[in-house]
Design a protein around this motif. Sequence first.
Motif, PDB file in Angstrom:
ATOM      1  N   ASN A   1      -2.499   4.701  11.603  1.00 33.74           N
ATOM      2  CA  ASN A   1      -3.947   4.773  11.450  1.00 33.74           C
ATOM      3  C   ASN A   1      -4.514   6.115  11.885  1.00 33.74           C
ATOM      4  O   ASN A   1      -5.535   6.556  11.345  1.00 33.74           O
ATOM      5  CB  ASN A   1      -4.602   3.630  12.229  1.00 33.74           C
ATOM      6  CG  ASN A   1      -4.379   2.281  11.573  1.00 33.74           C
ATOM      7  OD1 ASN A   1      -4.959   1.969  10.550  1.00 33.74           O
ATOM      8  ND2 ASN A   1      -3.499   1.474  12.170  1.00 33.74           N
TER       9      ASN A   1
ATOM     10  N   VAL B   1      -4.082   8.236   8.902  1.00 32.28           N
ATOM     11  CA  VAL B   1      -5.121   7.916   7.926  1.00 32.28           C
ATOM     12  C   VAL B   1      -6.401   8.683   8.234  1.00 32.28           C
ATOM     13  O   VAL B   1      -7.014   9.305   7.351  1.00 32.28           O
ATOM     14  CB  VAL B   1      -5.403   6.405   7.913  1.00 32.28           C
ATOM     15  CG1 VAL B   1      -6.682   6.097   7.143  1.00 32.28           C
ATOM     16  CG2 VAL B   1      -4.245   5.654   7.289  1.00 32.28           C
TER      17      VAL B   1
ATOM     18  N   ALA C   1      -9.477   1.980   9.585  1.00 29.11           N
ATOM     19  CA  ALA C   1      -8.520   2.626  10.489  1.00 29.11           C
ATOM     20  C   ALA C   1      -9.027   2.591  11.929  1.00 29.11           C
ATOM     21  O   ALA C   1      -8.250   2.359  12.865  1.00 29.11           O
ATOM     22  CB  ALA C   1      -8.267   4.066  10.043  1.00 29.11           C
TER      23      ALA C   1
ATOM     24  N   ASP D   1      -8.462  -0.908  13.306  1.00 28.62           N
ATOM     25  CA  ASP D   1      -7.064  -1.141  13.669  1.00 28.62           C
ATOM     26  C   ASP D   1      -6.696  -0.408  14.954  1.00 28.62           C
ATOM     27  O   ASP D   1      -5.905  -0.901  15.763  1.00 28.62           O
ATOM     28  CB  ASP D   1      -6.149  -0.709  12.527  1.00 28.62           C
ATOM     29  CG  ASP D   1      -6.215  -1.663  11.343  1.00 28.62           C
ATOM     30  OD1 ASP D   1      -6.589  -2.831  11.554  1.00 28.62           O
ATOM     31  OD2 ASP D   1      -5.906  -1.247  10.219  1.00 28.62           O
TER      32      ASP D   1
ATOM     33  N   PRO E   1      -2.421   1.022   6.472  1.00 30.12           N
ATOM     34  CA  PRO E   1      -2.236   2.365   5.884  1.00 30.12           C
ATOM     35  C   PRO E   1      -1.303   2.349   4.685  1.00 30.12           C
ATOM     36  O   PRO E   1      -1.513   3.087   3.723  1.00 30.12           O
ATOM     37  CB  PRO E   1      -1.635   3.179   7.045  1.00 30.12           C
ATOM     38  CG  PRO E   1      -2.078   2.472   8.269  1.00 30.12           C
ATOM     39  CD  PRO E   1      -2.084   1.011   7.906  1.00 30.12           C
TER      40      PRO E   1
END
Length: 357
Positions: free
Chosen positions: A59, A62, A84, A87, A301
């Motif tokens: 993440n 990302v 993201a 998470d 992701p």
Amino acid sequence: MTFTSGAAPTTMGYQLYSLYEDNYDDSPEPCIKDEVRRFSSWFLPTFYSLVFLLGLAGNTLVLLVLFKYKRLRTMTDIYLFNLALSDLLFVFALPFWSYFVADEWVFGDGLCKVISWIYRIGFYSGIFFIMLMSIDRYLAVVHVVFALKARTVSYGTLASLIVWLVAIAASFPELIFSKSVSKYNHTACKSIYHSTEWKLFVSLETNILGLLMPFIVMLFCYTQIVKNLMHCRNEKKKKAVKMIFAVMIVFFVFWIPYNILLLLQYFVDVGIISGCSISKNLDYADQVTQTLAFFHCCLNPVIYFFMGQKFKKYIKLFFKNCILTKRLCKPCGLPETIYSESSSSFRTQSTSEEEAL
């Protein structure tokens, strides 16, 4: 991610605490769970650590790619960015729970409330942003003309703000009821409810917001998308169908077992289901299904980026331009010239194709 009265922080704290000992009104002796505790003391920390490392790395990557190349120029970019972040909030709590399982809760009452709250916010917001992305794809593919007006950065930002506010509000029971308590020479972070009604409320809230509502929204959106795309013979559209099925299958395969298990745990809490052997078996099942569910944040992701066409290009550019990569390549005599792709080459597809793939 959390679910049903006593799940994650609420439930997680309770479930980890219950691994030591339970009492039943119809039993003259407490239910001792030493073997379950020994299993959890190595099983859960191992997988919590794995989820933490994978979720943190994936993440974070990302976010870096979004900032460096996408610049948050579309509604989808906004949702991916916030997903993201959700998470990352979720995995942030895992080291604390990992230490709790391996030993006991040593971080005090204040951190018990805060970590439980953050953990639950990450769960709810992650689910909500997955729903928003489903709606986003639905508009992009099924209602193309309307999507040109509706799918803007401004509306995406507003929708994201609403999601965060709802997630924070829905998570307040964790902040209120989570406490650090000691029993049997063991300190735990768990939720202490003042009444059965509150426990039932949290259970219903979690299952409705965390499972039922996402199921209905995603099922409708992806059914309509598939119907629309099945009439197209475009190869790119076929790839979109594959990704859509991957999103649905991964989400429900990873989360439904855990939600069902937590519903059974609630039945144990209120006395509908009782018995020491049943409680032990549910504890084992909880640890396995919980680990499976937590891995979902590591897969986001992969689902939303690595299965798309453009992220592969962005990720190559990111590592080519990485300072560390340049330094490592100098001794090899490799040229430092980066063959970057112009931004215009990424804009050749229509909006609906770009966001659906």
